[in-house]
Scaffold this active site. Structure first.
Site, PDB file in Angstrom:
ATOM      1  N   GLN A 175       0.896  -1.163   0.000  1.00  0.00           N
ATOM      2  CA  GLN A 175       0.000   0.000   0.000  1.00  0.00           C
ATOM      3  C   GLN A 175       0.932   1.209   0.000  1.00  0.00           C
ATOM      4  OE1 GLN A 175      -3.238   0.925  -0.313  1.00  0.00           O
ATOM      5  NE2 GLN A 175      -2.501   3.002   0.000  1.00  0.00           N
ATOM      6  N   GLN A 224       0.298   4.542  -1.241  1.00  0.00           N
ATOM      7  CA  GLN A 224      -0.225   5.872  -0.936  1.00  0.00           C
ATOM      8  C   GLN A 224      -0.286   6.066   0.579  1.00  0.00           C
ATOM      9  OE1 GLN A 224      -4.234   6.770  -2.274  1.00  0.00           O
ATOM     10  NE2 GLN A 224      -3.833   8.937  -2.378  1.00  0.00           N
ATOM     11  N   GLY A 256     -10.904   0.879   2.014  1.00  0.00           N
ATOM     12  CA  GLY A 256     -11.997   0.299   1.253  1.00  0.00           C
ATOM     13  C   GLY A 256     -11.484  -0.112  -0.112  1.00  0.00           C
ATOM     14  N   GLY A 257     -10.811   0.809  -0.738  1.00  0.00           N
ATOM     15  CA  GLY A 257     -10.242   0.523  -2.040  1.00  0.00           C
ATOM     16  C   GLY A 257      -9.029   1.389  -2.293  1.00  0.00           C
ATOM     17  N   GLU A 309      -6.861   2.784  -5.748  1.00  0.00           N
ATOM     18  CA  GLU A 309      -6.988   2.877  -7.195  1.00  0.00           C
ATOM     19  C   GLU A 309      -5.722   2.542  -7.976  1.00  0.00           C
ATOM     20  OE1 GLU A 309      -6.918   5.272  -4.927  1.00  0.00           O
ATOM     21  OE2 GLU A 309      -6.103   7.163  -5.686  1.00  0.00           O
ATOM     22  N   ASN A 310      -5.002   1.523  -7.597  1.00  0.00           N
ATOM     23  CA  ASN A 310      -3.795   1.175  -8.346  1.00  0.00           C
ATOM     24  C   ASN A 310      -4.161   0.956  -9.821  1.00  0.00           C
ATOM     25  OD1 ASN A 310      -2.151   1.239  -5.984  1.00  0.00           O
ATOM     26  ND2 ASN A 310      -3.054  -0.724  -5.392  1.00  0.00           N
ATOM     27  N   HIS A 326     -16.034   4.565  -7.329  1.00  0.00           N
ATOM     28  CA  HIS A 326     -15.059   5.530  -6.810  1.00  0.00           C
ATOM     29  C   HIS A 326     -13.647   5.200  -7.334  1.00  0.00           C
ATOM     30  CE1 HIS A 326     -13.289   8.206  -3.639  1.00  0.00           C
ATOM     31  NE2 HIS A 326     -12.270   7.375  -3.816  1.00  0.00           N
ATOM     32  N   GLU A 327     -13.236   3.969  -7.148  1.00  0.00           N
ATOM     33  CA  GLU A 327     -11.863   3.619  -7.566  1.00  0.00           C
ATOM     34  C   GLU A 327     -11.705   3.709  -9.086  1.00  0.00           C
ATOM     35  OE1 GLU A 327     -10.060   3.833  -5.173  1.00  0.00           O
ATOM     36  OE2 GLU A 327     -11.402   3.295  -3.528  1.00  0.00           O
ATOM     37  N   HIS A 368     -11.104   7.201 -10.275  1.00  0.00           N
ATOM     38  CA  HIS A 368      -9.714   7.645 -10.134  1.00  0.00           C
ATOM     39  C   HIS A 368      -8.912   7.418 -11.423  1.00  0.00           C
ATOM     40  CE1 HIS A 368      -9.192   9.069  -6.063  1.00  0.00           C
ATOM     41  NE2 HIS A 368      -9.640   7.955  -5.509  1.00  0.00           N
ATOM     42  N   GLU A 380      -9.335  13.323  -4.535  1.00  0.00           N
ATOM     43  CA  GLU A 380     -10.474  12.681  -3.865  1.00  0.00           C
ATOM     44  C   GLU A 380     -11.786  13.459  -3.995  1.00  0.00           C
ATOM     45  OE1 GLU A 380     -10.352   9.688  -3.062  1.00  0.00           O
ATOM     46  OE2 GLU A 380      -8.195   9.313  -2.920  1.00  0.00           O
ATOM     47  N   ASP A 398      -0.809  10.850   6.426  1.00  0.00           N
ATOM     48  CA  ASP A 398      -1.689   9.835   7.030  1.00  0.00           C
ATOM     49  C   ASP A 398      -2.436  10.406   8.233  1.00  0.00           C
ATOM     50  OD1 ASP A 398      -1.115   7.825   5.295  1.00  0.00           O
ATOM     51  OD2 ASP A 398       0.366   6.843   6.584  1.00  0.00           O
ATOM     52  N   TYR A 407     -12.611  14.848   0.475  1.00  0.00           N
ATOM     53  CA  TYR A 407     -13.553  14.086  -0.337  1.00  0.00           C
ATOM     54  C   TYR A 407     -14.871  14.848  -0.494  1.00  0.00           C
ATOM     55  CZ  TYR A 407     -10.772   9.781   0.389  1.00  0.00           C
ATOM     56  OH  TYR A 407      -9.783   8.837   0.410  1.00  0.00           O
ATOM     57  N   ARG A 443     -10.082  -2.749   7.902  1.00  0.00           N
ATOM     58  CA  ARG A 443     -10.349  -1.486   7.214  1.00  0.00           C
ATOM     59  C   ARG A 443     -10.498  -0.372   8.243  1.00  0.00           C
ATOM     60  NH1 ARG A 443     -15.585  -0.319   3.316  1.00  0.00           N
ATOM     61  NH2 ARG A 443     -14.984   1.816   2.771  1.00  0.00           N
ATOM     62  N   MET A 444      -9.626   0.636   8.150  1.00  0.00           N
ATOM     63  CA  MET A 444      -9.555   1.655   9.205  1.00  0.00           C
ATOM     64  C   MET A 444     -10.867   2.401   9.403  1.00  0.00           C
ATOM     65  SD  MET A 444      -5.736   3.199   8.795  1.00  0.00           S
ATOM     66  CE  MET A 444      -5.719   3.449   7.040  1.00  0.00           C
TER      67      MET A 444
HETATM   68  N1  BES Z   1      -6.935   6.554  -2.647  1.00  0.00           N
HETATM   69  C1  BES Z   1      -7.891   6.304  -1.648  1.00  0.00           C
HETATM   70  C2  BES Z   1      -7.342   5.538  -0.475  1.00  0.00           C
HETATM   71  C3  BES Z   1      -6.197   6.243   0.217  1.00  0.00           C
HETATM   72  C4  BES Z   1      -6.224   7.594   0.470  1.00  0.00           C
HETATM   73  C5  BES Z   1      -5.105   5.520   0.634  1.00  0.00           C
HETATM   74  C6  BES Z   1      -5.159   8.216   1.109  1.00  0.00           C
HETATM   75  C7  BES Z   1      -4.039   6.129   1.265  1.00  0.00           C
HETATM   76  C8  BES Z   1      -4.063   7.489   1.512  1.00  0.00           C
HETATM   77  C9  BES Z   1      -9.091   5.536  -2.210  1.00  0.00           C
HETATM   78  O1  BES Z   1      -9.437   5.908  -3.497  1.00  0.00           O
HETATM   79  C10 BES Z   1     -10.272   5.871  -1.351  1.00  0.00           C
HETATM   80  O2  BES Z   1     -10.653   7.010  -1.317  1.00  0.00           O
HETATM   81  N2  BES Z   1     -10.843   4.881  -0.693  1.00  0.00           N
HETATM   82  C11 BES Z   1     -12.035   5.060   0.101  1.00  0.00           C
HETATM   83  C12 BES Z   1     -13.218   4.731  -0.762  1.00  0.00           C
HETATM   84  C13 BES Z   1     -14.491   5.352  -0.345  1.00  0.00           C
HETATM   85  C14 BES Z   1     -14.427   6.833  -0.211  1.00  0.00           C
HETATM   86  C15 BES Z   1     -15.572   4.978  -1.342  1.00  0.00           C
HETATM   87  C16 BES Z   1     -11.920   4.126   1.282  1.00  0.00           C
HETATM   88  O3  BES Z   1     -10.965   3.360   1.348  1.00  0.00           O
HETATM   89  O4  BES Z   1     -12.746   4.179   2.169  1.00  0.00           O
HETATM   90 ZN    ZN Z   2     -10.340   7.790  -3.531  1.00  0.00          ZN
END
Ligand code: BES
Ligand code: ZN
Length: 625
Positions: free
Chosen positions: A161, A163, A290-291, A293-294, A317-318, A321, A340, A395, A403, A577-578
């Site tokens: 991971q 990002q 959650g996801g 976007e690699n 969402h992904e 991206h 975002e 982070d 978002y 998932r955080m």
């Molecule tokens: N790119 C992000 C996840 C991310 C952001 C990882 C910042 C590390 C640092 C991904 O596209 C995202 O926004 N995921 C969300 C999806 C949700 C908003 C639908 C998630 O993981 O909850």
């Molecule tokens: Zn995102």
């Protein structure tokens, strides 16, 4: 006299350095405060990885080969980002086929957030650099899973991971989103396992047993991604498919079967999909997001696989991206909302096109609820779309604000200029910045010339300023509304007042978003008895929907229902998932007893969490209740 001359000379040097910095900043955008790299002098143009995956040692070992552009022809020191890497040797050469020659390098002291700058002496003629290195067992961007932590329970698993600034913990590179590069990779994995990356890939390893990958488009470092495990593939359409552990494959393929349609809708609105394939990788439960976007291979939490395709807006969402983020990338993490906020706006639009405006509005309102929650938990300095001073650790300031406030901003612009004109603007933004990194300043300049100046008198620069820089959400923001949620409000009010029986709630007909809204916005007046009646009737504690489970457990705990503590413990040990963990930990820590319990649970669960989740939960538990 000579002292005077040397002072003057050093001033002159300072001045010219400043000037150079200013000129290059103008050309390449802002300097990235989260990177030590010097791309304004020497810029990485291509990355080639050759790595061996060693599960016993929990280590990646091998080489990273970088192609360097001499932006400043006099520069002789290449600075790369690293974190906890062991560097054994660095070599340079002038061209393909020329002999490699060892070169001097030094690794600076470790900064807790940024890691260690790796400074490499680069001869003026050298075009290529090769770094021999090994990762640390606790690398921040890697999670090594035991077989017990996987669905199949038979093989270990590794995933990356990167990002925001974790690529540097497994690759020495210029770890800033302002630098883009194509990459290729050769990965040696254990025979029984498969390696996948955010790149073009083949079904089988090459004759030498290594998996080969190629990403021909230039991407930022945070999108380089790798997973190794017992991974199988199933096609879901012409350009899309799912990768997952064999035991998950059927369910994943069913859940994401409509992705091809979402892709077609996105292309209609925002232009061609420029990455070839769009595949999805379902990870084990400890995946911290959650996801992710690699490019070509979105990484996903298994918690969206509910069997009813009701949470696929995560895929939307992904996928979005692929335009906002991957095609046009935030230049620095201060411009994160460009990734975002844009993506959230695009997702809302695609939800509307695919599932209708009622569905899209539910998601929009849930987003605004997230925004309220985020604002309540963040310092005022973090409420703006762009902070006045960059965060120390990206982070640490991660929240729903970029978002949801970003999406509200773009929706407001859409309303001012009309959908047709605004759609053309958005598409123009992507088309004119393809495969580039862009800053908020560039966005503002583009907005001013392409929209504001074209339609004078509609929107002022002061309004744009307020959206981007002021802590308070502008009073003229257009807040979404959902009739489906108004209905929930109405019956909930009756139920809370005792005039409607728990069994008479129309909850069996509710969409999962209505349930989420019902639980997440429950007023404080709800009694413990009412919550328990709800649980009895709808078996919330036993729900297999992990998103609802998080909402339910945090609500019940927050209202003092200690009976669900053991369920919360089980939950906190099975989910990584955080976004789902945090509300439950936060609810627990509101009382001294609860906080102690949370700390005990964390002590047990910690080893199963991703390093990023470990950090974030530890931070959360340290904060005052
Ligand atoms: N790119 C992000 C996840 C991310 C952001 C990882 C910042 C590390 C640092 C991904 O596209 C995202 O926004 N995921 C969300 C999806 C949700 C908003 C639908 C998630 O993981 O909850
Ligand atoms: Zn995102």
């Amino acid at each position: 006299m000579s002292a005077l001359r040397s002072t003057r000379a050093s001033r002159l040097r300072q001045l010219s350095a400043l000037l150079l910095c200013w000129v290059s900043t103008a050309a390449f955008g802002a300097v990235d405060p989260h990177s030590y790299a010097n791309p304004d002098q020497l810029r990485v143009q291509h990355l080639a990885l050759d790595l061996n995956v060693d599960f016993a040692r929990r280590q990646l070992a091998g080489t990273a080969e970088l192609q360097i552009e001499h932006v400043d022809p006099k520069a002789t020191e290449l600075v790369l980002d690293t974190r906890d890497l062991s560097i054994s040797r660095v070599e340079t050469r002038n061209a393909d086929g020329a002999p490699w020659q060892a070169t001097a390098f030094r690794l600076a002291a470790r900064d807790a957030v940024l890691g260690s700058a790796l400074t490499i002496t680069l001869p003026l003629q050298a075009q290529q650099v090769r770094v021999h290195y090994r990762t640390a067992a606790d690398a921040s961007g890697l999670q090594w899973l035991t077989p017990a932590q996987t669905t199949g329970k038979r093989h270990p698993y590794l995933f990356t991971q990167s990002q925001a600034i974790h690529a540097r913990s497994w690759i020495p590179l210029q770890d800033t989103p302002s630098v883009r590069m194509p990459y290729r990779a050769r990965i040696q994995a254990p025979k029984a396992l498969r390696a996948v990356m955010s790149a073009q890939m083949s079904e089988r390893p090459a004759a030498d047993g290594r998996w080969q990958f190629e990403m021909p488009q230039p991407i930022p470092s945070y999108l380089v991604a790798l997973a190794v495990g017992d991974i199988a593939f199933r096609s879901t359409g012409e350009r899309s498919g799912v990768y997952a552990e064999p035991a998950m494959l059927d369910r994943a393929a069913y859940e994401f079967a409509e992705t091809e349609r979402t892709m077609a809708l996105a292309e209609q609105l925002y232009g061609p999909y420029r990455w070839g394939r769009y595949d999805m990788l379902v990870l084990p439960p400890s995946f911290p997001y959650g996801g992710m976007e690699n490019p070509r291979l979105t990484f996903l939490t298994p918690s969206v696989i509910t069997g009813d395709r009701k949470l696929v807006s995560l895929i939307t969402h992904e996928l979005s991206h692929s335009w906002s983020g991957n095609l046009v990338t935030n230049a620095t993490w201060s411009d994160f909302w460009l990734n975002e906020g844009y993506t959230t706006y695009l997702t809302n639009r695609l939800n509307e096109a695919q599932f209708g405006v009622e569905f899209a509005d539910m998601e929009r309102v849930l987003g605004v609820e997230d925004l309220r929650d985020a604002v309540a938990h963040a310092d005022r300095a973090d409420h703006a779309l762009v902070r006045a001073t960059p965060a120390a650790d990206p982070d640490e300031v991660f929240s729903s604000i970029p978002y949801e406030r970003g999406a509200l901003f773009l929706s407001w612009l859409e309303a001012q200029f009309g959908r047709e004109r605004f759609d053309a603007f958005v598409r123009g933004w992507f088309d004119t910045h393809v495969f580039q990194s862009a800053s908020t300043a560039q966005f503002r300049a583009y907005l001013s010339t392409q929209l504001l100046a074209q339609q004078p008198g509609k929107v002022t620069e002061a309004q744009i300023d307020a959206w981007i820089n002021a802590p308070d959400l502008p009073a003229y923001a257009l807040m979404p509304h959902s009739d489906a949620f108004t209905q929930v409000d109405a019956v909930r009010a009756q139920w809370l007042a005792g005039t409607l029986d728990t069994g008479a709630l129309p909850a069996d007909t509710w969409a999962v978003q209505q349930w989420q809204y019902f639980l997440d916005t429950m007023p404080d007046s709800v009694s413990l008895a009412q919550l328990q009646a709800l649980d009895q009737r709808y078996a919330l504690t036993r729900t297999s929907n992990q998103i609802l489970a998080s909402s339910w457990l945090s609500l019940a705990i927050g209202r003092g229902d200690r009976r669900v503590w053991p369920d919360a413990e089980r939950y906190l040990q099975s989910v990584g998932r955080m976004r789902l963990l945090s509300p439950v930990y936060r609810a627990l820590k509101r009382t001294p007893d609860g906080r102690r319990y949370a700390e005990q649970v964390f002590a047990k669960a910690r080893a199963g969490y991703h390093p990023i989740a470990q950090q974030s939960v530890a931070r959360l538990l340290k904060e005052p209740g």
